[in-house]
Design a protein around this motif. Structure first.
Motif, PDB file in Angstrom:
ATOM      1  N   LEU A  12       0.822  -1.216   0.000  1.00 48.77           N
ATOM      2  CA  LEU A  12       0.000   0.000   0.000  1.00 48.77           C
ATOM      3  C   LEU A  12       0.854   1.265   0.000  1.00 48.77           C
ATOM      4  O   LEU A  12       0.515   2.250  -0.661  1.00 48.77           O
ATOM      5  CB  LEU A  12      -0.929  -0.005   1.213  1.00 48.77           C
ATOM      6  N   ALA A  13       1.967   1.245   0.730  1.00 47.39           N
ATOM      7  CA  ALA A  13       2.831   2.425   0.779  1.00 47.39           C
ATOM      8  C   ALA A  13       3.456   2.704  -0.578  1.00 47.39           C
ATOM      9  O   ALA A  13       3.526   3.854  -1.024  1.00 47.39           O
ATOM     10  CB  ALA A  13       3.919   2.238   1.842  1.00 47.39           C
ATOM     11  N   GLU A  14       3.901   1.646  -1.246  1.00 48.13           N
ATOM     12  CA  GLU A  14       4.493   1.818  -2.573  1.00 48.13           C
ATOM     13  C   GLU A  14       3.435   2.253  -3.586  1.00 48.13           C
ATOM     14  O   GLU A  14       3.693   3.088  -4.457  1.00 48.13           O
ATOM     15  CB  GLU A  14       5.165   0.520  -3.030  1.00 48.13           C
ATOM     16  N   ARG A  15       2.224   1.683  -3.475  1.00 49.51           N
ATOM     17  CA  ARG A  15       1.155   2.088  -4.386  1.00 49.51           C
ATOM     18  C   ARG A  15       0.834   3.575  -4.212  1.00 49.51           C
ATOM     19  O   ARG A  15       0.654   4.310  -5.183  1.00 49.51           O
ATOM     20  CB  ARG A  15      -0.103   1.254  -4.152  1.00 49.51           C
ATOM     21  N   ARG A  60       2.920   5.897  -3.086  1.00 49.50           N
ATOM     22  CA  ARG A  60       4.042   6.669  -3.618  1.00 49.50           C
ATOM     23  C   ARG A  60       3.958   6.800  -5.128  1.00 49.50           C
ATOM     24  O   ARG A  60       4.171   7.887  -5.687  1.00 49.50           O
ATOM     25  CB  ARG A  60       5.374   6.003  -3.239  1.00 49.50           C
ATOM     26  N   ARG A  61       3.601   5.710  -5.792  1.00 47.34           N
ATOM     27  CA  ARG A  61       3.514   5.746  -7.251  1.00 47.34           C
ATOM     28  C   ARG A  61       2.343   6.603  -7.722  1.00 47.34           C
ATOM     29  O   ARG A  61       2.446   7.292  -8.736  1.00 47.34           O
ATOM     30  CB  ARG A  61       3.389   4.316  -7.795  1.00 47.34           C
ATOM     31  N   HIS A  62       1.235   6.577  -6.989  1.00 44.54           N
ATOM     32  CA  HIS A  62       0.114   7.458  -7.338  1.00 44.54           C
ATOM     33  C   HIS A  62       0.532   8.923  -7.201  1.00 44.54           C
ATOM     34  O   HIS A  62       0.164   9.763  -8.034  1.00 44.54           O
ATOM     35  CB  HIS A  62      -1.098   7.173  -6.444  1.00 44.54           C
ATOM     36  N   GLN A  63       1.283   9.238  -6.156  1.00 41.37           N
ATOM     37  CA  GLN A  63       1.766  10.614  -5.976  1.00 41.37           C
ATOM     38  C   GLN A  63       2.701  11.019  -7.113  1.00 41.37           C
ATOM     39  O   GLN A  63       2.684  12.169  -7.562  1.00 41.37           O
ATOM     40  CB  GLN A  63       2.471  10.753  -4.629  1.00 41.37           C
ATOM     41  N   GLU A  64       3.503  10.073  -7.569  1.00 43.67           N
ATOM     42  CA  GLU A  64       4.384  10.323  -8.715  1.00 43.67           C
ATOM     43  C   GLU A  64       3.570  10.739  -9.937  1.00 43.67           C
ATOM     44  O   GLU A  64       3.884  11.745 -10.597  1.00 43.67           O
ATOM     45  CB  GLU A  64       5.190   9.064  -9.015  1.00 43.67           C
TER      46      GLU A  64
END
Length: 395
Positions: free
Chosen positions: A348-351, A353-357
């Motif tokens: 969830l944390a990586e998902r 981060r990628r959405h914020q990207e």
């Protein structure tokens, strides 16, 4: 006026800046008390061993002074490569990918990894990087992260290609760092903004009559705008842009030039309310408007006149392929695939981060509209890569 809230540098950084100040001061004294602002910007950014891009301070990413699109993650590079892979495939086994000003190497790494995954690896990946410090960092990053056979395709250039080649020329946030000439209107006269020293020995702005070449360039812009600049109007211009484009692209026999940068079409670049120009300074993730502050420790950039870029590219005999916002370009070239891959991430944390990207790359208040993309083609069709949201009417 410098923002007093800007953080003070440490002793080592201040000493570094003072060495560059001494070098610039020597040129001011030799120049009769002033040098052109473009020369000051050139020294502040590129003086060997002392300029912002020539010295060893960290510049990119969360620990530096600013964040570029490639620093956010791999999505930007992957979309760019998806747009350009058909061009490389059509050119075939001799296709070259040339990246100008490769920065930290983040784009090159993501691009080469995506080339490998998609089976579209060019014959060679060239990096034209004037900074010896950045070149060393790029080499370490790519050598450590890539398979040996992929790293072997990388070649660092000292200068523009001097023999014919075919492929892609890509530049992300490069033109904004070209040393800009600053002009000021006083009465009916075009004057050039220069840098001298005040009574205390500090750098200050001074004005000198513009030479004939600069006067004609500014008057040509006024004719194109169909309106004279107002009294006191100050802005930037790049007289060297056509020659710069000619130098980097003269030997490109077949392929595409793709530029990504922040800027405006000419009529928006020179709006009456933008009477102090577009110059922006970046220091430890703070933007401010004092280019004379701590030379060598901050980035200096000026927004890009995309109309001037379009003129320079077509004057070189390239066909104009398109002009759009960064958001439109990414959406047109595989952003949906990136989003689908993000949704499949279990962490969830990586998902998040990628959405914020993706948000930072595409939202209007972030990079989505402020950054724009312009393409040129020669002997090949790249128009499909630029077809969504084409803004050429605004040029």
């Amino acid at each position: 006026m410098t923002d007093t809230a800007l953080p003070a540098p440490g002793p080592e950084a201040r000493a570094h800046s003072e060495r560059l100040v001494a070098a610039i001061t020597a040129q001011i004294d030799a120049g009769g008390g002033a040098i052109a602002f473009s020369r000051f910007m050139d020294l502040a950014l590129y003086a060997p061993g002392l300029g912002y891009y020539s010295a060893g301070a960290r510049k990119f990413g969360a620990d530096g002074d600013f964040v570029t699109s490639p620093e956010l993650g791999a999505a930007f590079a992957e979309c760019v490569i998806d747009s350009l892979s058909p061009v490389l495939r059509e050119i075939g086994n001799e296709a070259v990918f040339l990246e100008l000003g490769a920065g930290s190497g983040a784009f090159a790494l993501a691009a080469l990894e995506h080339f490998s995954r998609t089976g579209t690896m060019p014959a060679q990946y060239w990096l034209l990087e004037p900074s010896a410090d950045l070149r060393e960092r790029q080499q370490i990053l790519l050598r450590d992260a890539l398979p040996a056979e992929d790293f072997a395709r990388c070649r660092w250039l000292d200068n523009e290609p001097t023999t014919p080649w075919r492929g892609v020329l890509f530049a992300n946030e490069v033109i904004d760092a070209l040393p800009a000439t600053r002009f000021v209107i006083r009465g009916d006269e075009v004057r050039e903004q220069c840098v001298g020293r005040d009574g205390d020995g500090n750098f200050c702005f001074v004005e000198r009559p513009a030479d004939a070449a600069l006067r004609e360039i500014v008057r040509a812009v006024e004719r194109d705008l169909d309106a004279p600049f107002a009294e006191g109007y100050c802005s930037e211009i790049l007289p060297q842009l056509p020659a710069w484009i000619a130098a980097i692209a003269e030997q490109l026999q077949q392929g595409v030039m793709l530029f990504v940068d922040y800027g405006y079409p000419r009529r928006e670049f020179y709006l009456p309310e933008r009477r102090d120009g577009t110059l922006v300074c970046h220091y430890r993730h703070r933007a401010h408007n004092d280019p004379l502050f701590l030379p060598g420790l901050q980035d200096l950039t000026a927004f890009v006149d995309f109309t001037a870029l379009a003129e320079a590219g077509t004057q070189m005999g390239f066909e104009f392929a398109g002009y759009c916002t960064q958001a439109s370009f990414l959406i047109n070239n595989g952003l949906a695939d990136r989003l689908a891959a993000i949704e499949a991430i279990n962490d969830l944390a990586e998902r998040y981060r990628r959405h914020q990207e993706i948000k930072k790359l595409t939202l209007p208040g972030e990079m989505g509209e402020r950054f724009q993309v312009m393409g040129f083609q020669r002997g090949i069709d790249f128009s499909r890569g630029m077809m969504l949201g084409d803004l050429r009417r605004r040029l």
